[in-house]
Scaffold this active site. Structure first.
Site, PDB file in Angstrom:
ATOM      1  CB  SER A 109      31.036  61.216  29.985  1.00 16.03           C
ATOM      2  OG  SER A 109      30.661  60.992  28.641  1.00 16.03           O
ATOM      3  CE1 TYR A 133      29.592  65.833  23.320  1.00  9.44           C
ATOM      4  CE2 TYR A 133      28.715  63.776  24.183  1.00  9.44           C
ATOM      5  CZ  TYR A 133      29.790  64.597  23.888  1.00  9.44           C
ATOM      6  OH  TYR A 133      31.058  64.161  24.175  1.00  9.44           O
ATOM      7  CB  THR A 159      29.687  68.769  25.658  1.00  5.55           C
ATOM      8  OG1 THR A 159      30.182  68.369  26.940  1.00  5.55           O
ATOM      9  CG2 THR A 159      30.868  68.890  24.706  1.00  5.55           C
ATOM     10  CE  LYS A 230      34.279  69.508  29.011  1.00  5.68           C
ATOM     11  NZ  LYS A 230      34.561  68.752  27.799  1.00  5.68           N
ATOM     12  CG  HIS A 254      35.797  69.848  24.202  1.00  2.71           C
ATOM     13  ND1 HIS A 254      34.862  69.930  25.210  1.00  2.71           N
ATOM     14  CD2 HIS A 254      35.348  70.668  23.212  1.00  2.71           C
ATOM     15  CE1 HIS A 254      33.882  70.752  24.824  1.00  2.71           C
ATOM     16  NE2 HIS A 254      34.160  71.212  23.628  1.00  2.71           N
TER      17      HIS A 254
END
Ligand SMILES: Cc1cc2nc3c(=O)[nH]c(=O)nc-3n(C[C@H](O)[C@H](O)[C@H](O)COP(=O)(O)O)c2cc1C
Length: 365
Positions: A109, A133, A159, A230, A254
């Protein structure tokens, strides 16, 4: 409790609950709002009944999976999760080393609690992919991608489905805040505490709610690395992804931590697989706890499954070797499920899918 006493991933959860501070356990465990999506991610597996095939010579099942040109020993990987140091001081480095020992990919992440460069340096042979992101300030996204390239990350995971932070009632009730010493190590700490979701207490890292498919095209122009999307839950979005130059899709809600009351991912998978028609690798996460869950996802068109929370429970209890043991347990369950269902490879599962898998809702009709 020694490792041998863990019969299932749920056992890791039970013990982690007694070992972690309650608010940290809840931060990891919780879903959004009433946690309907999170529960559905699990319960919908039970609605898929298996009809095993027998006498099929399953003496040497082959679990190998191909993803993005790499071959992995099992169709398994680690989902991106923020702040591994919340549960163990070795944090993402221990998780990455565990992934390396099993030769499985780990998605790091961008909210990691150890800088992405240090994770790569301390576990140089792990297949590391960076999750990011679209941030309001595009330079933040661009810079993370550049740093990932330089540190040797192999892919970028974008994401989607998070235009704003999901609402986590448990975090609000617990007034959850990151403890001293744990922070988003790729960013400057901001002096604001947001109990709902600590991801949003990071300077300059505001999610961009105005992001569109054009931003995926923008990201595509920033890097040569493969990009996976994702958070795809709708076949229409899977078709959009196909029209862009992306390398894979991760079917994900998620872990039920964003929009509550969504479909489970196992339920969303068949329509997405039909839309994609084998033209892109399909990964999936959310609620995978048993070998039979993996079997069902492969039968319904997934190429690989990602695991989230169980990795943090195992990290909390046993660091690097805890994560190795938990993922090994899941992999062993998958091998056994294949044998008991009469399938000796992933392609055999796919070939037999309509034979071995029945939806209980379908049977009731
Ligand atoms: C503690 C925690 C932190 C997470 N952080 C992120 C994140 O930073 N980025 C992201 O895309 N998903 C994040 N997720 C979602 C996971 O990537 C994954 O979709 C989800 O955990 C899969 O479901 P499972 O936990 O039921 O296996 C997080 C999940 C958890 C539990």
């Amino acid at each position: 409790m020694t490792n041998e006493c863990f019969a299932s991933l749920e056992d890791y959860r039970s013990l982690a609950r007694t070992r972690l501070p309650a608010a940290v356990f809840d931060y990891v465990d919780c879903g959004a709002c009433d946690e309907v999506s999170t529960r559905r991610n699990r319960s919908d597996f039970d609605d898929l009944a298996l009809r095993p095939l027998v006498l099929r010579n399953v003496s040497e099942p082959c679990l190998a999976a191909q993803v993005l040109g790499w071959q992995f020993p099992q169709p398994l990987g680690i989902a991106p999760m923020a702040f591994h140091r919340l549960v163990h001081s070795d944090g993402e480095i221990a998780t990455a080393r565990a992934a390396n020992r099993l030769n499985l990919p780990m998605i790091v992440s961008c909210m990691s609690s150890i800088p992405i460069e240090d994770i790569a340096a301390e576990s140089p042979h792990t297949h590391l992919w960076l999750q990011t992101y679209i941030f309001k300030n595009k330079d933040v996204t661009r810079e993370l991608v550049r740093r990932a390239e330089e540190a040797g990350y192999e892919a970028i995971v974008l994401t989607t489905g998070c235009p704003a932070p999901g609402k986590r009632d448990k975090n609000i009730r617990n007034a959850f805040a990151l403890p001293e010493g744990v922070h988003a190590a790729n960013f400057q700490p901001r002096n604001v505490v947001v109990h709902n979701n600590p991801i949003h207490s990071v300077e300059g890292a505001d999610l961009d709610p105005s992001a569109t498919w054009r931003d995926v095209e923008w990201l595509r122009r920033q890097t040569q690395l493969p990009i996976l999307l994702k958070g795809i839950m709708n076949p229409n979005d899977a078709l959009q992804a196909l029209s862009l130059d992306v390398s894979g899709i991760i079917v994900s809600n998620h872990g039920g931590r964003q929009l509550d009351t969504t479909e489970s991912t196992i339920c969303a998978l068949p329509d997405i697989a039909a839309a994609v028609g084998g033209r892109l690798p399909l990964l999936i996460d959310s609620g995978f706890r048993r070998g039979t869950d993996i079997l069902k996802a492969i039968a319904l068109g997934a190429d690989t499954v990602l695991v989230g929370r169980p990795v943090l429970w195992a990290l909390a209890l046993g660091g690097e070797s805890g994560v190795v043991a938990a993922l090994k347990l899941l992999g062993d369950e998958f091998r056994l499920a294949m044998q008991l269902a009469g399938c000796d490879s992933l392609s055999a599962i796919r070939r037999a899918a309509s034979d071995i898998l029945r939806s209980r809702a379908m049977l009731r009709k």
